[in-house]
Scaffold this motif. Structure first.
Motif, PDB file in Angstrom:
ATOM      1  N   VAL C 108     -22.972  13.157 -11.914  1.00 25.24           N
ATOM      2  CA  VAL C 108     -23.562  12.355 -10.841  1.00 25.24           C
ATOM      3  C   VAL C 108     -23.726  13.177  -9.554  1.00 25.24           C
ATOM      4  O   VAL C 108     -24.713  13.027  -8.838  1.00 25.24           O
ATOM      5  CB  VAL C 108     -22.794  11.037 -10.595  1.00 25.24           C
ATOM      6  N   LYS C 296     -21.542   1.306 -19.623  1.00 28.98           N
ATOM      7  CA  LYS C 296     -22.939   1.146 -20.026  1.00 28.98           C
ATOM      8  C   LYS C 296     -23.876   2.000 -19.164  1.00 28.98           C
ATOM      9  O   LYS C 296     -24.549   2.890 -19.667  1.00 28.98           O
ATOM     10  CB  LYS C 296     -23.346  -0.330 -19.965  1.00 28.98           C
ATOM     11  N   TYR C 297     -23.894   1.724 -17.837  1.00 26.29           N
ATOM     12  CA  TYR C 297     -24.879   2.396 -16.994  1.00 26.29           C
ATOM     13  C   TYR C 297     -24.709   3.918 -17.026  1.00 26.29           C
ATOM     14  O   TYR C 297     -25.672   4.662 -17.176  1.00 26.29           O
ATOM     15  CB  TYR C 297     -24.797   1.917 -15.541  1.00 26.29           C
ATOM     16  N   GLU C 300     -25.795   5.417 -20.264  1.00 25.68           N
ATOM     17  CA  GLU C 300     -27.246   5.512 -20.411  1.00 25.68           C
ATOM     18  C   GLU C 300     -27.834   6.612 -19.544  1.00 25.68           C
ATOM     19  O   GLU C 300     -28.746   7.318 -19.949  1.00 25.68           O
ATOM     20  CB  GLU C 300     -27.896   4.157 -20.077  1.00 25.68           C
ATOM     21  N   LYS C 301     -27.297   6.742 -18.347  1.00 28.65           N
ATOM     22  CA  LYS C 301     -27.856   7.742 -17.425  1.00 28.65           C
ATOM     23  C   LYS C 301     -27.381   9.150 -17.748  1.00 28.65           C
ATOM     24  O   LYS C 301     -28.150  10.087 -17.708  1.00 28.65           O
ATOM     25  CB  LYS C 301     -27.407   7.426 -15.982  1.00 28.65           C
TER      26      LYS C 301
END
Lengths: 277, 281, 336
Positions: C108, C296-297, C300-301
């Protein structure tokens, strides 16, 4: 390594009071070189900062076709916008950007355009409107439907006059019932109703809608009724943001980071998002 | 006692006196319990009672998520019941909107919580129904009640300053202390206000000092020393020392101890000409 | 490279590091808690804990840090870049779960554009991890694809092989260089070391979690599980992978700093618009965000779970909300 949180310094070169509490700044890069290298596209946003007060997110309200400056329009609401209001021509502010995705205006060439805006949400549309108007012959009919609570609350009053005077734009302005003045010659009624009355032709037309959530909520079904397909309707989303760079973790709606994948979305994309905005 | 609690809870839910019972349930490890909100009579066996029931459940009277469940019956120990008295006095709850299910208590925590060492409310001073054998609330002398402060008060000014500098440097600004506190009920805490920015939101020396001191001061003369702030602090700041010191000063100056009687006048919001101003020096 | 390190050499090691200009951070016991913090000599180091109270995060992403300084003079603004934030250091004795949080968070902080405050610290700090020789009921690293002796994210991994000895394995070039630099404290490893590694029970099947999350944004479980949540930031702040932050200005009349502070999705104000509208207006929505973001997020990213199974959030939760219990519950729901 560059500091991604370092803003450009910009000088306020002009300002206009648009409506009660609403002001537009014209900003020029303090460093000419930075200004020359700066590019953005319509739809993008930035983080504007008052040194000492903090940063605040809003769109770039001017068109990328006007290359010498950028403009932002803000309403005094929180700490940063209050500090912005206290600044004058000649003062310095910070700007980080441009961030986010863009209105795909190339894809819209050869089509009719309908812009629908409510209240303080005209600024993001103003950027794309001027962008398309500056390339006027690339688009067919242009309709602008704009409403505010009261006559006083309409922003960009001078530009509204300019648009009204042009015969290549169909401008419809409206104010909420009770918001009219004796001199008001526009419509009286809520935006969704006015859109329904104006009934723009949906054939080969792109609709771009910006406004408070409640306006969007009631306008989308109207557009659907008029025959607009969800992938032909565009809007911008605003969520609280701190970094604008997909790191600070607060602007997401489900998996979608508004700062990176937005702020421009089609109604179709929005319909697939979880109900969290 | 557990059975009696469950029976009472079942009764209250069955005859619709209340919509929910705030109580203690089994925790994720045997040394912990956790708050449970029982809405169905058939779920009352989720209620438990043991020495790990440290929580002051009255904090859930302020939270919108638990308020939404309807009129509660709330299980309170003697100390927790003091909070109810303060909440009533400060107009945060109406008496008829809460059913108070008092429990008598010999102390909680393992080792025994500090607050229990000088407990004078083994039996709650306010309740609609009492579970457990009624115990005598013996008066504990002033010195004994504040014995926890003895070591601290021996420190010189400079040492005290250094002590708190070191303690506050650990603060991470998670606000567990204020979120857990049943008496920190402001809709918008001063720390969330930024016009002006009274308290720096950063977890640096200045921000941490102003936050922790402001929090404690806002509880002066109100805090009933349930010690929840200290219990939940993830970095182990001895917050109760601050609270207790302020409580001691409030008692010394105003002869007032919060949460003992609904008929008392509140120390901090009652004006009296003969009040000493020493407290503010 | 494999080596052996005897406990009685810790002294020489820490002194040696200091001599080489490293700042050393290690687990240190203070009152009730064991905390990762700077140590001056080996005697301060605690070794008999399960996990430190604080995570490794704060050494790369501090709870508060300057990202810009400036001076104000009438309408003239001079900006100044923060300097000296990346200090050559060794973090000694962190756990494998914490070490793994670093490559997870690299994603990130480097997505599209890199956050130099993270990146430069990553370059300056060497991670010497000690495998877990014990665990507690809050640990669940094995449920998120890790192990008490996992190597990812470490530069050097030490594993206890007897009461006094550790097997030293270098994982990265950086780690190898460090071991070479301190060569004299290490000796040759035994042929067949008896690794003393904790067992951590597998609590849920990660593969079943995301498919359920994909389908259950709306579900009663979010409110039901989180109604005891008091809305503080303890879970997110002790978490090694929670990375949300706030940016604020702090200044006097003539100078100021722009600072980046930890922020957390469990706070009401986190997503509150200036208008008062709040997209996540209830604790259930905020709790859902925490779980969704992690399982989840982020998957996926960035193709990675945003949880390393350290269990800190559950240990510190004022209301005894337990994250692995939530995931077990999801697994049960998924099986229905």
């Amino acid at each position: 390594m560059d500091n991604i949180y370092r803003p450009y310094l910009m000088t306020i070169s002009d300002m206009t009071d648009e409506a009660p509490g609403v002001r537009t700044f014209r900003l020029n890069f303090s460093d000419e070189e930075e200004g020359k290298n700066f590019k953005f596209q319509t739809g993008q946003f930035g983080l504007y900062s008052v040194f000492g007060a903090g940063e605040s997110t809003f769109c770039i309200a001017s068109s990328p076709t006007r290359e010498d400056y950028i403009e932002c329009t803000f309403r005094e609401a929180g700490r940063v916008t209050k500090a912005l209001r206290e600044l004058n021509v000649g003062d310095t502010i910070g700007f980080r950007g441009p961030y986010g995705n863009v209105f795909p205006i190339d894809k819209w060439e050869g089509k009719n355009l309908v812009f629908v805006a409510g209240g303080i949400a005209l600024p993001p549309l103003r950027s794309v409107i001027w962008n398309c108007l500056d390339l006027r012959d690339k688009y067919k009919d242009v309709t602008i439907i704009y409403g505010a609570k009261t006559v006083d609350d309409l922003v960009y009053k001078n530009e509204l006059k300019e648009w009204e005077a042009r015969d290549d734009i169909n401008l419809v302005t409206t104010v909420d019932p009770g918001g009219e003045t004796p001199e008001w010659t526009g419509k009286v009624g809520f935006v969704p109703t006015v859109v329904e009355e104006a009934a723009p032709d949906s054939n080969d037309t792109i609709a771009i809608v910006c406004g408070p959530p409640i306006m969007i909520k009631f306008t989308l079904p109207v557009l659907e009724k008029l025959g607009f397909k969800h992938d032909k309707v565009y809007t911008t989303l605003e969520n609280r943001m701190k970094c604008g760079l997909g790191k600070c973790g607060r602007c997401n709606i489900g998996c979608t980071y508004v700062c990176k994948e937005g702020p421009v979305f089609t109604a179709e994309e929005i319909s697939k998002m979880p109900d969290e905005f | 006692m557990i059975e009696e609690l469950r029976k009472k809870a079942e009764e209250l839910l069955k005859n619709d006196t209340v919509k929910v019972v705030f109580g203690y349930g089994e925790g994720s490890v045997p040394e912990r319990t956790r708050p449970v909100f029982i809405t169905k009579p058939e779920d009352v066996n989720k209620l438990t009672w043991n020495k790990y029931c440290v929580y002051n459940l009255t904090t859930y009277l302020k939270r919108q998520e638990t308020r939404k469940l309807g009129k509660p019956a709330i299980i309170v120990k003697g100390c927790d019941a003091r909070t109810i008295i303060v909440l009533l006095k400060e107009c945060q709850i109406k008496r008829e909107d809460v059913y108070i299910l008092g429990v008598t208590c010999d102390g909680v925590g393992d080792p025994l919580a500090t607050k229990c060492e000088s407990c004078d409310v083994h039996t709650p001073r306010i309740y609609d129904d009492l579970v457990g054998e009624k115990k005598e609330n013996k008066e504990v002398p002033f010195e004994e009640r504040y014995a926890e402060l003895d070591e601290y008060e021996k420190l010189g000014e400079k040492e005290k300053w250094e002590f708190w500098q070191k303690q506050f440097s650990k603060c991470i600004k998670c606000y567990a202390c204020s979120n857990m506190c049943p008496l920190c009920f402001c809709d918008r805490c001063i720390v969330e206000k930024n016009q002006p920015q009274w308290i720096d939101s950063s977890a640096h020396a200045r921000g941490n000092l102003s936050w922790n001191v402001t929090r404690a001061y806002h509880l002066a003369g109100r805090c009933i020393n349930c010690e929840e702030c200290q219990r939940v602090c993830p970095v182990d700041i001895p917050l109760n020392l601050l609270n207790k010191k302020l409580a001691k000063e409030a008692e010394k100056n105003f002869d007032y101890r919060p949460g003992y009687s609904v008929d008392d006048e509140l120390a901090m919001s009652t004006y009296k000409e003969e009040d000493s101003q020493e407290f503010f020096k | 490279m494999e080596k052996l390190l005897n406990k009685n050499k810790f002294d020489t090691l820490i002194a040696g590091l200091k001599k080489q200009g490293y700042k050393t951070v290690a687990p240190k016991k203070d009152n009730r808690l064991v905390t990762l913090e700077e140590v001056q000599d080996a005697s301060e180091i605690s070794l008999d804990h399960v996990i430190t109270n604080n995570s490794i995060k704060e050494f790369f992403f501090p709870k508060t840090e300057k990202i810009l300084s400036y001076t104000l003079d009438k309408n003239k603004v001079e900006m100044e870049e923060p300097k000296g934030f990346a200090v050559k250091s060794v973090i000694f004795g962190t756990r494998p779960c914490d070490a793994f949080s670093l490559p997870v968070m690299d994603k990130v902080f480097n997505w599209d554009c890199s956050d130099k405050f993270w990146v430069e610290r990553r370059e300056a700090i060497t991670i010497v991890t000690i495998s877990c020789d014990k665990s507690d009921s809050y640990c669940f690293c094995t449920s998120v694809g890790l192990a008490p002796d996992a190597k990812q994210g470490s530069d050097v991994l030490l594993t206890k092989i007897s009461n006094d000895e550790y097997l030293v394995e270098t994982v990265t070039e950086k780690g190898e260089n460090l071991v070479k630099e301190m060569e004299s404290v290490f000796s040759d490893p035994p042929g067949t070391p008896d690794r003393q590694v904790a067992t951590v029970e597998e609590k849920f099947d990660l593969k079943k979690i995301k498919p359920w999350l994909d389908d259950n944004f709306e579900h009663d479980v979010w409110d039901e599980f989180s109604n005891k949540c008091i809305g503080c930031g303890a879970c997110t702040f002790v978490c090694p992978t929670c990375h949300c932050f706030d940016i604020v200005d702090e200044c006097t009349m003539t100078k100021g700093d722009r600072v980046k502070n930890w922020d957390g999705c469990q706070f009401t104000m986190f997503t509150m618009h200036t208008s008062g509208h709040n997209p996540r207006s209830t604790q259930g929505m905020r709790w859902r965000q925490r779980i969704m973001h992690k399982f989840k997020y982020y998957v996926e990213k960035f193709d990675s779970t945003l949880c390393v199974g350290c269990g800190r959030c559950s240990r510190v939760c004022p209301a005894d909300m337990n994250i692995s219990e939530m995931l077990e519950l999801i697994e049960t729901e998924a099986g229905k």
